[in-house]
Design an enzyme around this catalytic site. Sequence first.
Site: not given
Ligand code: XIL
Length: 510
Positions: A325, A431
Amino acid sequence: MKTVRVLLSVLLLVILATASLGEEAAMEQIYQSDFTAGEDGWYPRSMGTAQLAAAPDGAMLITGRENDWNSPGRDFEMIPGLRYSFSVEVKQDEVDTASFMISIAHSAGGQESYENLGRGQAARGEWVTVNGAWMASAFDRYVLYVETTGAPTLSFAFRNFTVLQEKADFEQEEIPSLSQLYQDYFDFGTAVTRFEAQNKARMDFYASQFNLMTPGNEMKPDSLIDVRASRELAKEDQTQVAVKFDDVTPLLDYARDNGIKLHGHVFVWHSQTPEAFFHENYDLAKPLVSREIMLSRLEHFMAKTFAYVEENYPGLFVSWDIVNEAIDDSTGKLRSSNWLKVVGEDYLLRAFELARRVAPEGLKLYYNDYNTAVPKKQDGIVKLLKELVAEGNIDGYGFQMHHDIAYPTVSSIRASVERVALLGLKLRVSELDITIPNNTEAQLAKQAEEYGAILRLLLPYSGQLEAVQVWGVSDNLSWRASGYPLLFDGSQQPKPAFWAVVDALEDKAP
Ligand code: XIL
């Protein structure tokens, strides 16, 4: 299999229709206090002069307290990796309002630790319900208790202490396995958190569907970096970093023992990273470190992490998000972050260069980002990827795809995949989850259509696409739980979206 599937879909609809699911249907009551025959196992914690006595209305009264935690507690059996919710009614007659908490004292190896699981306010003379929730971790002993905050001597009554436990029925009807169905195309994976990883039945269910896992939080810098130990090391050498693996160990052990591959996530990110990592002596009161020290810290961080997993879990990891990101949503430029501030504009190039230097042979190094379908951001991502490709240390790009049913459109997702694919990098969907406004049949059907469309647009890239990973398995444990975004519901039953992913292969199947 088709007939089985139709039958199962019908069965699923029946279940959906009769249970009108939601979170509650996935829970079962395992305890409710009953004080008709005495204290029912409750006792005043760290006793002192506190005493319990039966009170009217089926309640128990605690008097003579000296501390907030000098409160009614009871031992419970809990199963690691299962969700619990709690409620209790409380009433006090001494102050205008008082704050109550449901808390847990858990101990492992004789060491007690505490968590507050829910809070509520009780006005004088009124019965008030306090609610709480917890995902159980592994401990030797669990004591739930009802305490006050800032009212150490308050006497109060409590009743109907209720414990609901997630239904631990991971025995699936015979359903197809996504990773087996897709095995000729790409890996099918999921994110898993440490709580989930502590429950073997749950993990066996996950392993029946997925051949690849990513720690949902447990390999982020704030989990891996041991700030206190790093501070000690920094006394001798500012470039050193201490790492710890406690949070991720249950997942890695399970994956190793069950032939699951791992995708690592993540080293360089603006989020979930200790601020102290960027400061001299790991001390927030001290200035930020120099660019050279920061890069050196990063190199040590990655090298130590890779060395640990290679030594303890050789060959388990196939790929890793090196940077996450980095691009700003609105400008398409580098997002402001400590990395940008301390290292400068080329921090991604340097991160990948260092990663390549210290990574095990063959590990695929990924850049990972969200909103790739959004034009401005996409431009920024493509520009960045080109620079990274030119230096030759990046292997792949991960599309996060945290989507909503209303946005982005399937055609814009297709266009973004098409464009990034032209760069020649390996790809993954890292994701995937798709929120819907409610879990009515109509919305679940739309969501299914969207999942199906995404899988169908991805299939032609199977030569380049290494994996599709969903960001969690069942809706109730999702980080976006209110949007029902995943393939299984809170009772671990396949949703229409699951069948759409199965069906997406239909045209393709040999
Ligand atoms: C999220 C987790 O799923 C949550 O449990 C945590 O509170 C915040 O992060 N992008 C990403 C992930 O790369 O690491 C994030 O995961 C969601 C967005």
